[in-house]
Design an enzyme around this catalytic site. Structure first.
Site, PDB file in Angstrom:
ATOM      1  CB  ALA A  23     -26.505  61.389 -13.737  1.00 26.60           C
ATOM      2  CB  ALA A  24     -30.486  60.361 -17.791  1.00 28.19           C
ATOM      3  N   GLY A  25     -27.418  60.652 -19.246  1.00 27.30           N
ATOM      4  CA  GLY A  25     -26.834  60.661 -20.456  1.00 27.30           C
ATOM      5  C   GLY A  25     -25.845  59.617 -20.990  1.00 27.30           C
ATOM      6  NE  ARG A  29     -19.905  64.881 -29.031  1.00 26.14           N
ATOM      7  CZ  ARG A  29     -19.822  66.426 -28.786  1.00 26.14           C
ATOM      8  NH1 ARG A  29     -20.868  66.900 -28.319  1.00 26.14           N
ATOM      9  NH2 ARG A  29     -18.715  66.991 -28.939  1.00 26.14           N
ATOM     10  CG  ASN A 368      18.900  47.539   6.047  1.00 27.90           C
ATOM     11  OD1 ASN A 368      18.935  48.800   5.756  1.00 27.90           O
ATOM     12  ND2 ASN A 368      19.223  46.560   5.296  1.00 27.90           N
ATOM     13  CE1 TYR A 378      -3.768  33.757  -4.247  1.00 24.08           C
ATOM     14  CE2 TYR A 378      -2.452  34.004  -6.285  1.00 24.08           C
ATOM     15  CZ  TYR A 378      -3.604  33.914  -5.755  1.00 24.08           C
ATOM     16  OH  TYR A 378      -4.861  33.522  -6.327  1.00 24.08           O
ATOM     17  NE  ARG A 431      23.418  32.447   2.480  1.00 24.82           N
ATOM     18  CZ  ARG A 431      24.529  33.171   3.179  1.00 24.82           C
ATOM     19  NH1 ARG A 431      25.691  32.469   3.374  1.00 24.82           N
ATOM     20  NH2 ARG A 431      24.490  34.474   3.323  1.00 24.82           N
TER      21      ARG A 431
END
Length: 455
Positions: A23-25, A29, A368, A378, A431
């Site tokens: 897995a060193a590639g 490309r 509901n 947040y 409200r």
């Protein structure tokens, strides 16, 4: 056909087996800053696919990486890694793992061949362990052999691997192609790797030269065939997309064989770890990200996106729904169109059918949630939770500013902004009073109309 012998001793069955994963590639490309092994297929890095399948077959794994590849090393854990400081070819890379070969059998695999199944790897190891086989390799018959190296065989034994550039017209007509994966006895493999020369145009030590060394010693070399979709190499974005398509087809087929209904399979995209139980229905154009579990009887409707979530039995999701990490949708619950759920538990039988955001919340059973509801989780610095009890009715266009809780059987009036806890059984209004100004609407419109006409 695969070339096989059937003789195997009890001692060969008990031999330990080691897989060396190259897995060193750099993935030049790919035109990417990430190592090639970290490019993703079905939501998982290529190397992770190979590790998962190899771990099912081999007793030990070792991963060969390049310098500065900390992310690859982290992915490989807890398996050991060795560093190929100088990239001098595949044989040189395999030799870096020599200390981990042990005294059994060794196979060398490639991170850019990530789709080799455990069944194929087991066939490779089984073939190597035949009494008269010194080296086994994987081969395929692709629809377009192109410039793959050709496997030249006679009487079931591999004679040589011929690179396309060096092949004669007769050899190029051979459709059995080399996949590059080799398996041999550890001691012998070590010797061959050390004897590989770099007398080629690139000055590199090639793993495929091991085949010539084995044949020169009179060792029987056998080829084990597998499907092209398993053995295809991935070196570019185009090949990555082709492999993704092949893998998706495999995952869809497996899901349907396990009792899942995919209405339009070619439009559904799965992750390697997606769990869909029997009698799940998935409508067209659904995308599953990592870590998704959908329990039996659930329906995922069109144009929904799910990741990091669990959908329980007989629940409905979508169309056009988004389930983000931490979402848990209870038994028989409904998550409707343009509803987003994040880090939220939705209780059994609860419903949020339209245009709603539920983040960092607990929604009780049979509650509901009306259209346009938002849990404001947040404050710009910290996340806060909203807790809604069982059998609550939340009216449309409600804003619940966390941290806040709503008790069992309570009601939230439509259009309310809730900033304080609501007791059980209460009706909460948040409200401002409505004020009507007679004739003012007509006057205001006439004023605006005149302004527009006068420029």
């Amino acid at each position: 056909m695969a070339y096989r012998s059937q003789t195997m001793t009890a001692s060969s069955l008990s031999r330990p087996a080691t897989a060396v994963l190259l897995a060193a590639g750099l993935g030049t490309r790919m035109k990417s800053s990430r190592p090639k092994a970290m490019q993703r297929l079905a939501g998982r890095p290529m190397l992770a696919h190979l590790i998962a399948n190899a771990a099912d077959v081999f007793d030990r794994l070792v991963v060969v990486i390049g310098p500065g590849m900390e992310d690859v090393a982290e992915l490989a854990a807890p398996y050991p890694v060795v560093i190929q400081h100088d990239r001098l070819g595949t044989a040189h890379a395999a030799l870096q793992a020599e200390a981990y070969f042990g005294d059994g059998d060794v196979a060398v695999l490639y991170a850019d061949n990530p789709l080799i199944s455990a069944e194929t790897l087991n066939s490779l190891l089984t073939e190597r362990r035949q009494d008269n086989v010194g080296l086994a390799l994987l081969a395929m018959r692709p629809e377009e052999p192109g410039k793959y190296g050709r496997v030249v065989a006679q009487d079931g034994n591999v004679q040589r691997i011929v690179e396309w550039a060096d092949a004669s017209p007769e050899e190029r007509a051979i459709d059995l192609c080399n996949a590059g994966v080799l398996c041999a006895d550890a001691e012998t493999f070590r010797k061959w790797l050390k004897n590989v020369k770099n007398e080629n145009s690139k000055g590199e030590f090639y793993l495929t030269d091991v085949v010539d060394l084995a044949v020169a010693e009179g060792v029987n070399v056998r080829a084990v065939e597998a499907a092209e979709d398993e053995l295809r190499g991935i070196n570019s974005r185009v090949e990555l997309a082709e492999a993704e398509a092949a893998l998706q087809q495999r995952l869809r087929k497996k899901a349907m064989e396990n009792g899942v209904t995919l209405v339009a399979p070619e439009t559904v995209f799965l992750c390697a770890d997606t769990v869909l139980e029997a009698d799940v229905l998935v409508e067209p154009h659904v995308v599953f990200g990592p870590d998704v579990i959908v329990r039996s009887g659930a329906e995922i409707r069109s144009f929904s996106h799910l990741e990091g979530c669990e959908v329980f039995n007989n629940a409905f999701v979508g169309p056009y729904a988004r389930l983000r990490p931490g979402a848990e949708i209870g038994v028989g619950a409904h998550i409707g169109n343009f509803v987003e759920v994040k880090n939220t538990t939705v209780g059994d039988g609860a419903k949020a059918n339209h245009l709603t955001y539920l983040g960092d919340a607990s929604i009780g059973a049979r509650t509901n949630v009306g259209a346009g509801t938002i849990t404001c989780n947040y404050d710009g610095f910290f996340k806060h939770r909203t807790t809604i009890g069982d059998n609550v009715f939340v009216g449309s266009n409600a804003i619940l500013v966390a941290p806040v809780s709503v008790g069992t059987n309570a009601m939230i009036a439509a259009g309310s902004t809730i900033t304080k806890d609501v007791p059980p059984d209460a009706l909460a209004f948040g409200r401002t009073p409505q004020v009507n100004k007679p004739e003012l609407g007509k006057h205001f419109k006439e004023t605006l109309k005149a302004r527009k006409e006068n420029g």
